[in-house]
Design a protein around this motif. Structure first.
Motif, PDB file in Angstrom:
ATOM      1  N   ARG A 259       0.811  -1.220   0.000  1.00 18.81           N
ATOM      2  CA  ARG A 259       0.000   0.000   0.000  1.00 18.81           C
ATOM      3  C   ARG A 259       0.847   1.274   0.000  1.00 18.81           C
ATOM      4  NH1 ARG A 259      -4.786  -1.570   4.280  1.00 18.81           N
ATOM      5  NH2 ARG A 259      -5.514  -3.403   3.173  1.00 18.81           N
ATOM      6  N   GLY A 260       2.176   1.126   0.049  1.00 17.13           N
ATOM      7  CA  GLY A 260       3.050   2.289   0.040  1.00 17.13           C
ATOM      8  C   GLY A 260       2.935   3.137   1.289  1.00 17.13           C
ATOM      9  N   LEU A 261       2.773   2.495   2.426  1.00 14.18           N
ATOM     10  CA  LEU A 261       2.602   3.213   3.690  1.00 14.18           C
ATOM     11  C   LEU A 261       3.906   3.249   4.481  1.00 14.18           C
ATOM     12  CD1 LEU A 261      -0.764   1.571   4.829  1.00 14.18           C
ATOM     13  CD2 LEU A 261      -0.460   3.886   3.917  1.00 14.18           C
ATOM     14  N   LYS A 262       4.151   4.339   5.152  1.00 15.32           N
ATOM     15  CA  LYS A 262       5.285   4.466   6.071  1.00 15.32           C
ATOM     16  C   LYS A 262       4.857   3.919   7.430  1.00 15.32           C
ATOM     17  CE  LYS A 262       7.926   7.307   3.505  1.00 15.32           C
ATOM     18  NZ  LYS A 262       9.027   6.720   2.845  1.00 15.32           N
ATOM     19  N   GLN A 263       5.850   3.544   8.226  1.00 13.00           N
ATOM     20  CA  GLN A 263       5.553   3.052   9.571  1.00 13.00           C
ATOM     21  C   GLN A 263       4.788   4.094  10.375  1.00 13.00           C
ATOM     22  OE1 GLN A 263       9.326   1.834  11.233  1.00 13.00           O
ATOM     23  NE2 GLN A 263       9.063  -0.278  10.514  1.00 13.00           N
ATOM     24  N   ALA A 264       5.134   5.359  10.220  1.00 12.89           N
ATOM     25  CA  ALA A 264       4.461   6.422  10.968  1.00 12.89           C
ATOM     26  C   ALA A 264       2.972   6.494  10.625  1.00 12.89           C
ATOM     27  CB  ALA A 264       5.134   7.765  10.698  1.00 12.89           C
ATOM     28  N   ALA A 265       2.628   6.293   9.356  1.00 10.44           N
ATOM     29  CA  ALA A 265       1.221   6.324   8.946  1.00 10.44           C
ATOM     30  C   ALA A 265       0.453   5.154   9.561  1.00 10.44           C
ATOM     31  CB  ALA A 265       1.108   6.298   7.431  1.00 10.44           C
TER      32      ALA A 265
ATOM     33  N   GLY B  15      -2.970   3.899  16.461  1.00 14.27           N
ATOM     34  CA  GLY B  15      -2.929   4.596  17.738  1.00 14.27           C
ATOM     35  C   GLY B  15      -1.726   4.227  18.596  1.00 14.27           C
ATOM     36  N   VAL B  16      -0.601   3.925  17.916  1.00 14.76           N
ATOM     37  CA  VAL B  16       0.647   3.611  18.616  1.00 14.76           C
ATOM     38  C   VAL B  16       1.741   4.497  18.030  1.00 14.76           C
ATOM     39  CG1 VAL B  16      -0.029   1.215  19.081  1.00 14.76           C
ATOM     40  CG2 VAL B  16       1.273   1.737  17.006  1.00 14.76           C
ATOM     41  N   ASP B  17       2.951   4.409  18.570  1.00 17.18           N
ATOM     42  CA  ASP B  17       4.029   5.201  17.989  1.00 17.18           C
ATOM     43  C   ASP B  17       4.788   4.374  16.944  1.00 17.18           C
ATOM     44  OD1 ASP B  17       5.957   3.621  19.413  1.00 17.18           O
ATOM     45  OD2 ASP B  17       5.740   4.929  21.143  1.00 17.18           O
ATOM     46  N   GLN B  18       5.567   5.056  16.126  1.00 13.93           N
ATOM     47  CA  GLN B  18       6.306   4.415  15.032  1.00 13.93           C
ATOM     48  C   GLN B  18       7.276   3.369  15.556  1.00 13.93           C
ATOM     49  OE1 GLN B  18       9.867   5.169  14.224  1.00 13.93           O
ATOM     50  NE2 GLN B  18       9.741   3.547  12.715  1.00 13.93           N
ATOM     51  N   THR B  19       7.869   3.579  16.707  1.00  9.08           N
ATOM     52  CA  THR B  19       8.804   2.619  17.288  1.00  9.08           C
ATOM     53  C   THR B  19       8.115   1.287  17.568  1.00  9.08           C
ATOM     54  OG1 THR B  19       9.977   4.462  18.308  1.00  9.08           O
ATOM     55  CG2 THR B  19      10.456   2.274  19.164  1.00  9.08           C
ATOM     56  N   THR B  20       6.869   1.349  18.000  1.00  8.97           N
ATOM     57  CA  THR B  20       6.105   0.132  18.278  1.00  8.97           C
ATOM     58  C   THR B  20       5.887  -0.661  16.992  1.00  8.97           C
ATOM     59  OG1 THR B  20       5.021   1.174  20.154  1.00  8.97           O
ATOM     60  CG2 THR B  20       3.927  -0.748  19.209  1.00  8.97           C
ATOM     61  N   VAL B  21       5.515   0.017  15.913  1.00  7.27           N
ATOM     62  CA  VAL B  21       5.325  -0.654  14.628  1.00  7.27           C
ATOM     63  C   VAL B  21       6.640  -1.290  14.173  1.00  7.27           C
ATOM     64  CG1 VAL B  21       4.768  -0.314  12.180  1.00  7.27           C
ATOM     65  CG2 VAL B  21       3.395   0.815  13.944  1.00  7.27           C
ATOM     66  N   SER B  22       7.728  -0.577  14.320  1.00  8.65           N
ATOM     67  CA  SER B  22       9.040  -1.096  13.944  1.00  8.65           C
ATOM     68  C   SER B  22       9.376  -2.360  14.740  1.00  8.65           C
ATOM     69  CB  SER B  22      10.105  -0.022  14.180  1.00  8.65           C
ATOM     70  OG  SER B  22      11.388  -0.551  13.935  1.00  8.65           O
ATOM     71  N   ARG B  23       9.111  -2.337  16.038  1.00 11.63           N
ATOM     72  CA  ARG B  23       9.388  -3.517  16.874  1.00 11.63           C
ATOM     73  C   ARG B  23       8.540  -4.701  16.436  1.00 11.63           C
ATOM     74  NH1 ARG B  23       8.353  -0.329  21.412  1.00 11.63           N
ATOM     75  NH2 ARG B  23       6.903  -1.930  22.081  1.00 11.63           N
ATOM     76  N   TRP B  24       7.263  -4.478  16.191  1.00  8.14           N
ATOM     77  CA  TRP B  24       6.390  -5.569  15.746  1.00  8.14           C
ATOM     78  C   TRP B  24       6.906  -6.180  14.449  1.00  8.14           C
ATOM     79  CZ3 TRP B  24       1.143  -2.605  16.357  1.00  8.14           C
ATOM     80  CH2 TRP B  24       0.805  -2.525  17.709  1.00  8.14           C
TER      81      TRP B  24
ATOM     82  N   GLY C 199       7.992  -8.232  20.528  1.00  8.40           N
ATOM     83  CA  GLY C 199       6.720  -7.880  21.142  1.00  8.40           C
ATOM     84  C   GLY C 199       5.541  -8.210  20.250  1.00  8.40           C
ATOM     85  N   ARG C 200       4.381  -8.197  20.833  1.00 10.42           N
ATOM     86  CA  ARG C 200       3.144  -8.494  20.116  1.00 10.42           C
ATOM     87  C   ARG C 200       2.084  -7.489  20.526  1.00 10.42           C
ATOM     88  NH1 ARG C 200       2.784 -13.737  18.073  1.00 10.42           N
ATOM     89  NH2 ARG C 200       0.549 -13.480  17.971  1.00 10.42           N
ATOM     90  N   PRO C 201       1.238  -7.103  19.597  1.00  9.93           N
ATOM     91  CA  PRO C 201       0.122  -6.232  19.980  1.00  9.93           C
ATOM     92  C   PRO C 201      -0.864  -7.019  20.836  1.00  9.93           C
ATOM     93  CG  PRO C 201      -0.082  -6.904  17.695  1.00  9.93           C
ATOM     94  CD  PRO C 201       1.240  -7.414  18.178  1.00  9.93           C
ATOM     95  N   GLU C 202      -1.476  -6.338  21.772  1.00  8.61           N
ATOM     96  CA  GLU C 202      -2.476  -6.967  22.633  1.00  8.61           C
ATOM     97  C   GLU C 202      -3.670  -6.051  22.773  1.00  8.61           C
ATOM     98  OE1 GLU C 202      -0.856  -8.283  26.338  1.00  8.61           O
ATOM     99  OE2 GLU C 202       0.839  -9.284  25.388  1.00  8.61           O
ATOM    100  N   GLY C 203      -4.782  -6.633  23.141  1.00  4.19           N
ATOM    101  CA  GLY C 203      -5.990  -5.862  23.414  1.00  4.19           C
ATOM    102  C   GLY C 203      -6.441  -5.012  22.244  1.00  4.19           C
ATOM    103  N   ARG C 204      -6.631  -3.722  22.504  1.00  2.00           N
ATOM    104  CA  ARG C 204      -7.122  -2.784  21.493  1.00  2.00           C
ATOM    105  C   ARG C 204      -6.193  -2.722  20.286  1.00  2.00           C
ATOM    106  NH1 ARG C 204      -5.552   1.860  20.007  1.00  2.00           N
ATOM    107  NH2 ARG C 204      -4.084   2.127  21.702  1.00  2.00           N
ATOM    108  N   GLU C 205      -4.873  -2.736  20.547  1.00  2.00           N
ATOM    109  CA  GLU C 205      -3.904  -2.672  19.450  1.00  2.00           C
ATOM    110  C   GLU C 205      -3.996  -3.908  18.556  1.00  2.00           C
ATOM    111  OE1 GLU C 205      -0.353  -2.364  21.715  1.00  2.00           O
ATOM    112  OE2 GLU C 205      -0.624  -0.239  22.129  1.00  2.00           O
TER     113      GLU C 205
END
Length: 190
Positions: free
Chosen positions: A15-21, A27-36, A41-47
């Motif tokens: 989709r040509g998306l950046k991690q920040a997008a 509803g998380v920060d870019q660092t979290t997306v990078s880690r995943w 780590g793993r997303p939990e609950g709402r994430e």
């Protein structure tokens, strides 16, 4: 959901998306997306729920109409599900004939709750079978019956093939290869 990092990275590329997008959408920060994406780590609950919605194959009528039409008109028992959520996207008349409830009740429904023990075991083995690699193998395995009277699964050999939909999400084509206890069909077995 197995570890979503590879699927998330693939979706961003398609989709040509950046991690920040993506981070903003979830509803998380870019660092979290990078880690995943790196498997940390793993997303939990709402994430986890938000990520599942982002990765899920669309159930709407406009997405991959030709593929859904082919599945819906196939002569063999086959159905198409979202590979992430297991929501039913399409089913052939031969597949629907196995069920005692109509197709329209189940379109968009998560089918994993109807799975046999063998299907659940095959699902658990997917990471070890290379299912989440860029080119997934076709998997063939034997399943026994399930205990559900509405969405009946008959004993037999089943194949799973992973397909990429036009929006980059993944679907799974589920085909009954043969019913009953027979020698396994040719090809790699799960």
């Amino acid at each position: 959901m197995s570890h979503p990092g590879r699927a998330l990275k693939r979706l961003r590329a398609m989709r040509g998306l950046k991690q920040a997008a993506v981070a903003e959408m979830l509803g998380v920060d870019q660092t979290t997306v990078s880690r995943w994406e790196r498997g940390i780590g793993r997303p939990e609950g709402r994430e986890a729920a938000a990520l599942e919605r982002l990765l899920a194959a669309p159930a709407g009528p406009g997405a991959d109409r030709a593929l859904k039409r082919l599945v819906s008109q196939a002569g063999e028992p086959v159905h198409l599900i979202c590979d992430i959520t297991h929501r039913l996207l399409a089913a052939s008349p031969a597949r629907v004939a196995e069920w005692t409830s109509p197709l329209d009740i189940h379109l968009g429904e998560r089918l994993l709750r109807y799975a046999s023990d063998e299907i659940r075991a095959a699902e658990a083995r997917l990471p070890d079978q290379g299912w989440y690699e860029p080119v997934a193998p076709r998997l063939v395995f034997y399943t026994g019956a399930n205990a559900d009277p509405d969405l009946r699964i008959r004993p037999g050999w089943m194949s799973w093939e992973r397909l990429r939909l036009e929006d980059g999400s993944l679907a799974r084509l589920v085909t009954t290869v043969s019913w009953g206890e027979q020698p396994p069909p040719a090809g790699p077995a799960a």
